[in-house]
Design a protein around this motif. Structure first.
Motif, PDB file in Angstrom:
ATOM      1  N   ALA A   1      -0.607  54.945  16.401  1.00 44.81           N
ATOM      2  CA  ALA A   1      -1.226  55.593  17.566  1.00 44.81           C
ATOM      3  C   ALA A   1      -0.588  56.345  18.369  1.00 44.81           C
ATOM      4  O   ALA A   1      -0.780  57.084  19.205  1.00 44.81           O
ATOM      5  CB  ALA A   1      -1.925  54.410  18.059  1.00 44.81           C
ATOM      6  N   MET A   2       0.900  55.677  18.817  1.00 42.99           N
ATOM      7  CA  MET A   2       1.787  56.081  19.698  1.00 42.99           C
ATOM      8  C   MET A   2       2.257  57.718  19.242  1.00 42.99           C
ATOM      9  O   MET A   2       2.402  58.491  20.056  1.00 42.99           O
ATOM     10  CB  MET A   2       3.071  55.653  19.725  1.00 42.99           C
ATOM     11  N   VAL A   3       2.489  57.844  17.823  1.00 43.86           N
ATOM     12  CA  VAL A   3       2.825  59.211  17.494  1.00 43.86           C
ATOM     13  C   VAL A   3       1.735  60.038  17.753  1.00 43.86           C
ATOM     14  O   VAL A   3       1.783  61.417  18.305  1.00 43.86           O
ATOM     15  CB  VAL A   3       3.264  59.259  16.241  1.00 43.86           C
ATOM     16  N   LEU A   4       0.408  59.778  17.454  1.00 42.90           N
ATOM     17  CA  LEU A   4      -0.599  60.617  17.678  1.00 42.90           C
ATOM     18  C   LEU A   4      -0.945  61.251  19.154  1.00 42.90           C
ATOM     19  O   LEU A   4      -1.233  61.976  19.792  1.00 42.90           O
ATOM     20  CB  LEU A   4      -2.080  60.056  17.372  1.00 42.90           C
ATOM     21  N   LEU A   5      -0.543  60.097  20.022  1.00 40.98           N
ATOM     22  CA  LEU A   5      -0.587  60.235  21.506  1.00 40.98           C
ATOM     23  C   LEU A   5       0.537  61.176  21.933  1.00 40.98           C
ATOM     24  O   LEU A   5       0.298  62.027  22.812  1.00 40.98           O
ATOM     25  CB  LEU A   5      -0.256  59.035  22.376  1.00 40.98           C
ATOM     26  N   LEU A   6       1.652  60.989  21.403  1.00 43.48           N
ATOM     27  CA  LEU A   6       2.781  62.117  22.000  1.00 43.48           C
ATOM     28  C   LEU A   6       2.622  63.580  21.509  1.00 43.48           C
ATOM     29  O   LEU A   6       2.874  64.306  22.439  1.00 43.48           O
ATOM     30  CB  LEU A   6       4.103  61.464  21.321  1.00 43.48           C
ATOM     31  N   VAL A   7       2.242  63.833  20.236  1.00 43.86           N
ATOM     32  CA  VAL A   7       2.017  65.135  19.903  1.00 43.86           C
ATOM     33  C   VAL A   7       0.982  65.892  20.645  1.00 43.86           C
ATOM     34  O   VAL A   7       0.694  67.139  20.287  1.00 43.86           O
ATOM     35  CB  VAL A   7       1.579  64.934  18.190  1.00 43.86           C
ATOM     36  N   ASN A   8       0.227  65.207  21.474  1.00 43.90           N
ATOM     37  CA  ASN A   8      -0.704  65.974  22.309  1.00 43.90           C
ATOM     38  C   ASN A   8      -0.260  66.364  23.588  1.00 43.90           C
ATOM     39  O   ASN A   8      -0.960  67.241  24.391  1.00 43.90           O
ATOM     40  CB  ASN A   8      -2.115  65.040  22.354  1.00 43.90           C
ATOM     41  N   PHE A   9       0.936  66.336  23.974  1.00 49.89           N
ATOM     42  CA  PHE A   9       1.534  66.589  25.113  1.00 49.89           C
ATOM     43  C   PHE A   9       2.370  67.669  24.864  1.00 49.89           C
ATOM     44  O   PHE A   9       3.538  67.371  24.094  1.00 49.89           O
ATOM     45  CB  PHE A   9       2.188  65.332  25.721  1.00 49.89           C
ATOM     46  N   GLU A  10       2.452  68.848  25.619  1.00 50.17           N
ATOM     47  CA  GLU A  10       3.399  69.816  25.595  1.00 50.17           C
ATOM     48  C   GLU A  10       4.712  69.558  26.253  1.00 50.17           C
ATOM     49  O   GLU A  10       5.797  69.793  25.868  1.00 50.17           O
ATOM     50  CB  GLU A  10       2.973  71.045  26.564  1.00 50.17           C
ATOM     51  N   TYR A  11       4.588  68.132  27.127  1.00 51.92           N
ATOM     52  CA  TYR A  11       5.887  67.725  27.629  1.00 51.92           C
ATOM     53  C   TYR A  11       6.593  67.229  26.545  1.00 51.92           C
ATOM     54  O   TYR A  11       7.976  67.324  26.687  1.00 51.92           O
ATOM     55  CB  TYR A  11       5.509  66.655  28.602  1.00 51.92           C
ATOM     56  N   PHE A  12       6.217  66.755  25.443  1.00 48.19           N
ATOM     57  CA  PHE A  12       7.129  66.261  24.313  1.00 48.19           C
ATOM     58  C   PHE A  12       7.232  67.216  23.149  1.00 48.19           C
ATOM     59  O   PHE A  12       7.404  66.860  21.915  1.00 48.19           O
ATOM     60  CB  PHE A  12       6.570  64.896  23.738  1.00 48.19           C
ATOM     61  N   GLY A  13       6.604  68.457  23.432  1.00 47.53           N
ATOM     62  CA  GLY A  13       6.806  69.561  22.481  1.00 47.53           C
ATOM     63  C   GLY A  13       5.817  69.402  21.277  1.00 47.53           C
ATOM     64  O   GLY A  13       5.780  70.195  20.445  1.00 47.53           O
TER      65      GLY A  13
END
Length: 340
Positions: free
Chosen positions: A133-145
């Protein structure tokens, strides 16, 4: 606690020999870049990272009875926190590593209030699901590329020697922390929890508190470990950083073949894992069969030496390079104190 007491149970001649061997090993590690080749520096850098990872999984499963499949979550969080702090706010890498570890630790604390209500396979699966779930959350933010990930820009200017010392200093500090923790009252409580958590709680061991501390330590150190890895490799790709195969499966392999529930087991397992994975990666004809080969090796070790290499040697010969046990007035004790 004297320095000698960290590595052996009694103050004997053999203890001093073992301590001298440990000091010699530390000297070799600290001076390797001055006399070793570039490939040796790279290999030992990887060993420092994977041994640290193995020690954290061993702390959870081997000493606390918490079989986790979600260590990759802390790797990814620590790495992305380091990259964001360094790239966007100019935070120095060392401070970024520590802050990345803190972020991972905070997440570990938050999840503990849910995860520690579970046992066995339910705990293992839940840790894996939270990591996914954490990786799916991060990939949705431009802040994290998004899915492209981030570069650790400040790491580009570091030499291979500087990256090496990030790994080795982390390894030595973590090894000392693990020894001190296991030889404390908390460590005695963890042994009891691993063997029988209900009986240990009846004996006065604070079950939730002990497991929470282990989760905090594991989250922090694994987050730092992730940052150190991506300082060495510069580019953080999210699906790789949060990969169960790259991290948790590797940690399980390291601990299983080295010896679960031993301090030096992850060291031996980490060395073997890095050598094997590097060798297998050169065999291009194997394609993606590397993990299959490692799995077969792990099964073979389990059949021949169920306690792992170090665990089997310790069981047969009573030989411990670094002991998790403490001694009092000349005798060994694993007995729980009256009040923990």
């Amino acid at each position: 606690m004297k320095l000698l007491d960290l590595f052996r149970i009694q103050n004997t001649a053999n203890s001093k020999i073992r301590l001298a061997a440990i000091v010699a090993a530390v000297v070799v590690l600290m001076t390797l870049p001055s006399w070793g080749g570039g490939y040796a520096v790279f290999i030992v850098t990887l060993m420092g990272i994977y041994i640290t990872l193995g020690m954290m999984w061993n702390l959870l499963a081997g000493y606390s009875g918490l079989v986790s499949l979600g260590l990759q979550m802390y790797i990814g969080v620590g790495a992305f926190a380091l990259a964001a702090l360094s790239n966007y706010y100019g935070v120095p890498l060392v401070i970024g590593l520590l802050l990345g570890g803190v972020v991972s630790m905070v997440i570990a604390v938050g999840l503990s209030y849910l995860l520690l209500r579970m046992r066995g396979m339910y705990f293992a699966i839940a840790t894996w699901m939270f990591a996914e779930a954490m990786v799916l959350l991060l990939v949705n933010f431009e802040y994290f590329g998004r899915g492209q990930g981030l570069f650790v820009l400040a790491a580009r200017s570091l030499s291979e020697t500087e990256k090496y010392y990030f790994s080795i200093v982390m390894l030595l500090v973590v090894l000392l922390v693990v020894v001190l923790l296991l030889r404390s009252r908390l460590g005695l409580g963890l042994f009891a929890i691993r063997d029988n958590d209900v009986a240990s709680q009846t004996s006065g061991v604070p079950l939730f508190k002990s497991k929470l501390i282990v989760m905090m330590v594991t989250g922090f150190i694994t987050g730092v470990c992730g940052g150190v890895y991506y300082i060495a490799f510069v580019w953080i790709q999210p699906y790789s950083a949060f990969s169960i195969t790259t991290w948790t499966v590797a940690a399980v392999f390291i601990v299983v073949i080295g010896g679960i529930g031993t301090i030096t087991g992850p060291i031996v397992g980490g060395v073997i894992y890095v050598f094997l994975s590097q060798y297998l990666s050169t065999l291009t004809w194997m394609g993606s069969l590397n993990m299959v080969i490692l799995g077969v090796i792990a099964v073979a070790v389990i059949i021949v030496a169920p306690k792992g290499i170090v665990g089997t040697l310790q069981h047969r010969f009573g030989f411990e390079i670094i002991s998790a046990r403490r001694w009092m007035k000349g005798y060994v004790t694993d007995r729980l104190p009256d009040h923990i």
